[in-house]
Design a protein around this motif. Structure first.
Motif, mmCIF file in Angstrom:
data_model
loop_
_atom_site.group_PDB
_atom_site.id
_atom_site.type_symbol
_atom_site.label_atom_id
_atom_site.label_comp_id
_atom_site.label_asym_id
_atom_site.label_seq_id
_atom_site.Cartn_x
_atom_site.Cartn_y
_atom_site.Cartn_z
ATOM 1 N N VAL A 73 -48.353 22.104 9.623
ATOM 2 C CA VAL A 73 -48.066 22.875 10.840
ATOM 3 C C VAL A 73 -48.756 22.297 12.082
ATOM 4 C CG1 VAL A 73 -48.374 25.139 11.953
ATOM 5 C CG2 VAL A 73 -47.388 24.988 9.664
ATOM 6 N N PRO A 74 -50.034 21.875 12.036
ATOM 7 C CA PRO A 74 -50.627 21.281 13.248
ATOM 8 C C PRO A 74 -49.869 20.047 13.744
ATOM 9 C CG PRO A 74 -52.349 21.875 11.709
ATOM 10 C CD PRO A 74 -51.031 22.036 10.978
ATOM 11 N N LEU A 75 -49.408 19.210 12.815
ATOM 12 C CA LEU A 75 -48.619 18.034 13.198
ATOM 13 C C LEU A 75 -47.311 18.461 13.844
ATOM 14 C CD1 LEU A 75 -47.970 14.992 13.215
ATOM 15 C CD2 LEU A 75 -47.096 15.283 10.883
ATOM 16 N N ILE A 76 -46.627 19.411 13.229
ATOM 17 C CA ILE A 76 -45.360 19.915 13.781
ATOM 18 C C ILE A 76 -45.582 20.461 15.184
ATOM 19 C CG2 ILE A 76 -43.612 21.737 13.528
ATOM 20 C CD1 ILE A 76 -43.886 21.337 10.459
ATOM 21 N N ALA A 77 -46.622 21.275 15.343
ATOM 22 C CA ALA A 77 -46.923 21.846 16.666
ATOM 23 C C ALA A 77 -47.281 20.754 17.670
ATOM 24 C CB ALA A 77 -48.057 22.858 16.549
ATOM 25 N N GLY A 78 -48.056 19.769 17.237
ATOM 26 C CA GLY A 78 -48.442 18.686 18.136
ATOM 27 C C GLY A 78 -47.255 17.874 18.614
ATOM 28 N N ILE A 79 -46.344 17.563 17.708
ATOM 29 C CA ILE A 79 -45.160 16.799 18.095
ATOM 30 C C ILE A 79 -44.282 17.626 19.036
ATOM 31 C CG2 ILE A 79 -43.002 15.766 17.249
ATOM 32 C CD1 ILE A 79 -44.571 14.861 14.765
ATOM 33 N N ALA A 80 -44.091 18.911 18.728
ATOM 34 C CA ALA A 80 -43.273 19.766 19.598
ATOM 35 C C ALA A 80 -43.904 19.903 20.981
ATOM 36 C CB ALA A 80 -43.085 21.137 18.954
ATOM 37 N N ILE A 81 -45.224 20.098 21.033
ATOM 38 C CA ILE A 81 -45.910 20.197 22.326
ATOM 39 C C ILE A 81 -45.856 18.859 23.050
ATOM 40 C CG2 ILE A 81 -48.178 20.509 23.411
ATOM 41 C CD1 ILE A 81 -48.733 22.600 21.143
ATOM 42 N N GLY A 82 -46.054 17.772 22.315
ATOM 43 C CA GLY A 82 -45.983 16.443 22.926
ATOM 44 C C GLY A 82 -44.625 16.178 23.543
ATOM 45 N N LEU A 83 -43.565 16.535 22.826
ATOM 46 C CA LEU A 83 -42.217 16.322 23.352
ATOM 47 C C LEU A 83 -41.961 17.226 24.554
ATOM 48 C CD1 LEU A 83 -39.609 14.739 23.062
ATOM 49 C CD2 LEU A 83 -38.809 16.474 21.450
ATOM 50 N N ALA A 84 -42.408 18.471 24.469
ATOM 51 C CA ALA A 84 -42.214 19.402 25.586
ATOM 52 C C ALA A 84 -42.950 18.921 26.839
ATOM 53 C CB ALA A 84 -42.697 20.797 25.198
ATOM 54 N N THR A 85 -44.192 18.469 26.683
ATOM 55 C CA THR A 85 -44.949 18.013 27.854
ATOM 56 C C THR A 85 -44.402 16.690 28.387
ATOM 57 O OG1 THR A 85 -46.640 17.001 26.421
ATOM 58 C CG2 THR A 85 -47.064 19.251 27.228
ATOM 59 N N LEU A 86 -43.934 15.841 27.508
ATOM 60 C CA LEU A 86 -43.325 14.587 27.959
ATOM 61 C C LEU A 86 -42.048 14.864 28.741
ATOM 62 C CD1 LEU A 86 -43.479 11.512 27.976
ATOM 63 C CD2 LEU A 86 -42.331 11.509 25.767
ATOM 64 N N ALA A 87 -41.219 15.793 28.241
ATOM 65 C CA ALA A 87 -39.984 16.158 28.951
ATOM 66 C C ALA A 87 -40.306 16.797 30.297
ATOM 67 C CB ALA A 87 -39.146 17.113 28.090
ATOM 68 N N ALA A 88 -41.306 17.665 30.315
ATOM 69 C CA ALA A 88 -41.691 18.310 31.574
ATOM 70 C C ALA A 88 -42.232 17.280 32.563
ATOM 71 C CB ALA A 88 -42.723 19.402 31.308
ATOM 72 N N ALA A 89 -43.041 16.342 32.080
ATOM 73 C CA ALA A 89 -43.574 15.299 32.960
ATOM 74 C C ALA A 89 -42.459 14.413 33.509
ATOM 75 C CB ALA A 89 -44.607 14.454 32.212
ATOM 76 N N ALA A 90 -41.501 14.081 32.655
ATOM 77 C CA ALA A 90 -40.363 13.271 33.108
ATOM 78 C C ALA A 90 -39.593 14.018 34.182
ATOM 79 C CB ALA A 90 -39.450 12.932 31.927
ATOM 80 N N ALA A 91 -39.375 15.299 33.969
ATOM 81 C CA ALA A 91 -38.626 16.101 34.940
ATOM 82 C C ALA A 91 -39.404 16.277 36.239
ATOM 83 C CB ALA A 91 -38.310 17.466 34.339
ATOM 84 N N ALA A 92 -40.706 16.322 36.157
ATOM 85 C CA ALA A 92 -41.537 16.550 37.337
ATOM 86 C C ALA A 92 -41.743 15.299 38.180
ATOM 87 C CB ALA A 92 -42.885 17.124 36.914
ATOM 88 N N GLY A 93 -41.273 14.156 37.727
ATOM 89 C CA GLY A 93 -41.363 12.979 38.572
ATOM 90 C C GLY A 93 -41.796 11.704 37.893
ATOM 91 N N LEU A 94 -42.163 11.768 36.637
ATOM 92 C CA LEU A 94 -42.589 10.562 35.940
ATOM 93 C C LEU A 94 -41.468 9.533 35.883
ATOM 94 C CD1 LEU A 94 -44.911 9.246 34.413
ATOM 95 C CD2 LEU A 94 -44.070 10.328 32.337
ATOM 96 N N ALA A 95 -40.238 10.008 35.780
ATOM 97 C CA ALA A 95 -39.095 9.092 35.741
ATOM 98 C C ALA A 95 -39.052 8.238 37.005
ATOM 99 C CB ALA A 95 -37.793 9.876 35.577
ATOM 100 N N GLY A 96 -39.279 8.856 38.147
ATOM 101 C CA GLY A 96 -39.272 8.118 39.409
ATOM 102 C C GLY A 96 -40.372 7.074 39.463
ATOM 103 N N LEU A 97 -41.540 7.418 38.941
ATOM 104 C CA LEU A 97 -42.657 6.476 38.922
ATOM 105 C C LEU A 97 -42.334 5.255 38.062
ATOM 106 C CD1 LEU A 97 -45.624 5.848 39.668
ATOM 107 C CD2 LEU A 97 -46.277 7.095 37.603
ATOM 108 N N LEU A 98 -41.773 5.496 36.885
ATOM 109 C CA LEU A 98 -41.431 4.375 36.012
ATOM 110 C C LEU A 98 -40.328 3.506 36.598
ATOM 111 C CD1 LEU A 98 -41.629 6.020 32.488
ATOM 112 C CD2 LEU A 98 -43.177 4.336 33.456
ATOM 113 N N LEU A 99 -39.385 4.130 37.297
ATOM 114 C CA LEU A 99 -38.326 3.345 37.938
ATOM 115 C C LEU A 99 -38.863 2.547 39.122
ATOM 116 C CD1 LEU A 99 -35.365 5.879 37.781
ATOM 117 C CD2 LEU A 99 -35.663 3.788 36.430
#
Length: 172
Positions: free
Chosen positions: A13-39
């Protein structure tokens, strides 16, 4: 799948939660502007892809060398919540998927904050359901595969599939 096979569902369960949180925060960061920085900084994107590819190749190597869940080489503890988050933040496939989603839905979201909340929530829910299924599949495999040879074949196939999943990051 490996965590489910080695440690059972509850200890995974900790691994499952960590991956889900990691994906959620990565998606939120991408939406908040990380995509523009990488481009804006192509060399940063190359660094992310190189680092992620090396990490996935390392994981494939570890998978290929692991034995059955009961093997003495598999006595380590299950991956933690932080480890699960790191798996996603170092995974270039996760970056590609979340950056693509942020770019695809940016025009209809009504701003970066709403997009970050939307994508973070959707990716967390989808990841949780998917990971529960993968963990359950690992439990079933642990009950089905009986010999060291069965596990060697499975681990080799899984390692090769992981290596193959790196190829599209460099060709597409």
């Amino acid at each position: 799948m490996a965590s489910g096979a080695r440690f059972g569902f509850r200890r995974s369960v900790p691994l499952i939660a960590g991956i889900a949180i990691g994906l959620a925060t990565l998606a939120a960061a991408a939406a908040a502007g990380l995509a523009g920085l990488l481009l804006a900084i192509p060399s940063l994107q190359l660094i992310v892809t190189l680092t992620g590819s090396a990490y996935l190749a390392f994981l494939a190597w570890k998978i290929s060398r692991s034995g059955p869940p009961s093997s003495p080489t598999n006595v380590h503890a299950p991956t933690s919540l932080i480890g699960g988050m790191a798996l996603l933040w170092l995974n270039p496939k996760g970056w590609t998927m979340t950056l693509g989603a942020a770019a695809s839905f940016a025009a209809v979201a009504g701003g970066p904050f709403r997009l970050a909340v939307f994508l973070g929530t959707v990716f967390a829910l989808a990841a949780t359901v998917s990971l529960i299924l993968w963990c359950t599949a690992g439990l079933l495999l642990a009950r089905t595969l009986r010999t060291n040879r069965h596990w060697r074949v499975l681990n080799t196939v899984l390692a090769l599939l992981l290596i193959a999943s790196i190829i599209p990051m460099w060709t597409g």
